[in-house]
Design an enzyme around this catalytic site. Sequence first.
Site, PDB file in Angstrom:
ATOM      1  N   CYS A  89      -2.703   0.213   9.710  1.00  0.00           N
ATOM      2  CA  CYS A  89      -3.820  -0.598   9.192  1.00  0.00           C
ATOM      3  C   CYS A  89      -4.707  -1.188  10.283  1.00  0.00           C
ATOM      4  CB  CYS A  89      -3.346  -1.670   8.239  1.00  0.00           C
ATOM      5  SG  CYS A  89      -1.890  -2.496   8.709  1.00  0.00           S
ATOM      6  N   HIS A 107       0.832  -1.215   0.000  1.00  0.00           N
ATOM      7  CA  HIS A 107       0.000   0.000   0.000  1.00  0.00           C
ATOM      8  C   HIS A 107       0.867   1.266   0.000  1.00  0.00           C
ATOM      9  CE1 HIS A 107      -3.241  -2.638   1.984  1.00  0.00           C
ATOM     10  NE2 HIS A 107      -3.770  -2.200   0.861  1.00  0.00           N
TER      11      HIS A 107
HETATM   12  C1  CIR Z   1      -3.823  -7.810   2.950  1.00  0.00           C
HETATM   13  O1  CIR Z   1      -3.035  -8.288   2.142  1.00  0.00           O
HETATM   14  O2  CIR Z   1      -4.831  -7.212   2.599  1.00  0.00           O
HETATM   15  C2  CIR Z   1      -3.535  -7.997   4.421  1.00  0.00           C
HETATM   16  N1  CIR Z   1      -2.892  -9.251   4.621  1.00  0.00           N
HETATM   17  C3  CIR Z   1      -2.678  -6.876   4.962  1.00  0.00           C
HETATM   18  C4  CIR Z   1      -3.373  -5.540   4.881  1.00  0.00           C
HETATM   19  C5  CIR Z   1      -2.561  -4.450   5.481  1.00  0.00           C
HETATM   20  N2  CIR Z   1      -3.259  -3.221   5.397  1.00  0.00           N
HETATM   21  C6  CIR Z   1      -2.682  -2.039   5.330  1.00  0.00           C
HETATM   22  O3  CIR Z   1      -1.458  -1.924   5.295  1.00  0.00           O
HETATM   23  N3  CIR Z   1      -3.459  -0.961   5.241  1.00  0.00           N
END
Ligand code: CIR
Length: 268
Positions: free
Chosen positions: A259, A172
Amino acid sequence: MRTNALAWRLMNSWIALTRHVSPAIAACELTHLDRVDLDWQVARAQHQAYVNLLQKLGCEVHQLPAEENLPDCVFIEDTALVLPEVAVMTRPGAASRQPEVPAVEATLADFRPICRIDSPGALDGGDVLRVGRDLYVGRSTRTNSNATEQLQKKLDPFGYRVHPVEFRGCLHLKSAVTQVDTNVLLYNPDWMDPFETEELEWWAVDSHEPFAANAVFFGDKILYAEDFPRTRDFLSDCGVEVHTVDVSELAKAEGAVTCCSLLFKARA
Ligand code: CIR
């Protein structure tokens, strides 16, 4: 008079919306990392420490329950963008994550009017960096230009400017850059080039700590991962008040500190 002061304080205090860790977190989405053993109990304990730190920093924390069939639900940032005027419910780019949204929407509806990103738009909240009225939106495997256009249209009435941003090498935009001080962005130069802004200063992470650009910014301090001591010391030396927490188990799921919460002021 005292009642007014108390009401003002309550209305202007930070609210953090978080979500418990799913027992299925080991089945999370992964893009840039290899799958390794991920211990749910350790992840849960780290998440609790994160929540405790949010509370210590003055947040009122609202925790949503986890769901067994939503492995990534702890990463609640990706489901919404909460602005003072409105909450935009995202349409996460990974199909497995789209069912995370309704429960978050039901809670946010108590705090903000709601609008939504519709298909074929795809948007993860982790790709949206807000600095005042400017929203920098990363083009990623999770976020497409249709969603960026929808966002601009929906937020036009409130005076927000949406700027698409290129980056590389991480999941991200906010893995590559976040705000750490008034007018200061912390970034990883290997993952993005500074974009054009007049007011913003750019500080680079320590080159040994590629994931160190992610911080939760509270306006006068940051919540930060324990794993990046070199960058932390640099930030402290620059006068940033840094509060750390261990999120190493959540990092195995490509999670970081931003997140795990949606942060906003109680009152729009
Ligand atoms: C994903 O791949 O969507 C999750 N395993 C990790 C999401 C992390 N989110 C973020 O950095 N905003």
